[in-house]
Design a protein around this motif. Structure first.
Motif, short mmCIF file in Angstrom:
data_model
loop_
_atom_site.label_atom_id
_atom_site.label_comp_id
_atom_site.label_asym_id
_atom_site.label_seq_id
_atom_site.Cartn_x
_atom_site.Cartn_y
_atom_site.Cartn_z
N PHE A 139 0.07 5.07 -2.13
CA PHE A 139 -0.73 4.54 -1.04
C PHE A 139 -0.81 5.57 0.08
O PHE A 139 0.18 6.24 0.37
CB PHE A 139 -0.11 3.25 -0.50
CG PHE A 139 0.03 2.18 -1.53
CD1 PHE A 139 -1.01 1.31 -1.79
CD2 PHE A 139 1.20 2.05 -2.26
CE1 PHE A 139 -0.89 0.33 -2.76
CE2 PHE A 139 1.34 1.07 -3.22
CZ PHE A 139 0.29 0.21 -3.48
N LEU B 120 6.55 -0.51 -2.05
CA LEU B 120 6.10 0.22 -0.86
C LEU B 120 7.24 1.00 -0.21
O LEU B 120 7.00 1.75 0.73
CB LEU B 120 5.50 -0.75 0.15
CG LEU B 120 4.27 -1.52 -0.30
CD1 LEU B 120 3.79 -2.44 0.81
CD2 LEU B 120 3.15 -0.57 -0.71
N VAL C 86 -1.06 -4.33 -5.12
CA VAL C 86 0.00 -3.36 -4.85
C VAL C 86 0.63 -2.88 -6.16
O VAL C 86 0.89 -1.68 -6.34
CB VAL C 86 1.07 -3.96 -3.91
CG1 VAL C 86 2.33 -3.11 -3.86
CG2 VAL C 86 0.51 -4.15 -2.51
N GLU D 73 -3.51 2.88 4.14
CA GLU D 73 -3.42 1.76 3.20
C GLU D 73 -2.11 1.00 3.40
O GLU D 73 -2.09 -0.23 3.36
CB GLU D 73 -3.52 2.25 1.75
CG GLU D 73 -4.90 2.72 1.36
CD GLU D 73 -4.93 3.39 0.00
OE1 GLU D 73 -5.94 3.20 -0.71
OE2 GLU D 73 -3.96 4.09 -0.36
N ARG E 147 -1.24 -0.08 -8.27
CA ARG E 147 -1.42 1.24 -7.67
C ARG E 147 -0.16 2.08 -7.80
O ARG E 147 0.94 1.56 -7.73
CB ARG E 147 -1.78 1.10 -6.18
CG ARG E 147 -3.06 0.37 -5.88
CD ARG E 147 -4.29 1.23 -6.01
NE ARG E 147 -4.22 2.47 -5.28
CZ ARG E 147 -4.58 2.64 -4.01
NH1 ARG E 147 -5.04 1.63 -3.31
NH2 ARG E 147 -4.47 3.82 -3.45
#
Length: 73
Positions: A56, A22, A50, A60, A53
């Motif tokens: 985001f 992230l 997570v 999200e 993917r």
């Protein structure tokens, strides 16, 4: 790494991988020691979601961070 085992090391690994994926700026808010093995199943589910993917949306990201916040001890 065998993530089927509910260990503190796996918790630490998953949190670190989620933070990296992230690209979290405030990493101090998500210290791996703030998570326990009691929420392992929820954390593992979030980790799998997570990791699969590529990107985001901002909403999200907010939802993921909020969920991580709810899993902290």
């Amino acid at each position: 790494m065998d993530l089927t085992q509910h260990t503190k090391e796996n918790v630490i690994y998953m949190i670190e991988q989620i933070k990296e994926k992230l690209r979290m700026v405030n990493v101090d808010a998500m210290k791996s020691e703030n998570f326990s093995e009691e929420q392992y199943e929820d954390l593992h589910y979030l980790y799998k979601m997570v990791m699969k993917r590529e990107s985001f949306s901002p909403s999200e990201m907010e939802a993921i961070v909020a969920e991580l916040g709810s899993l902290r001890k």
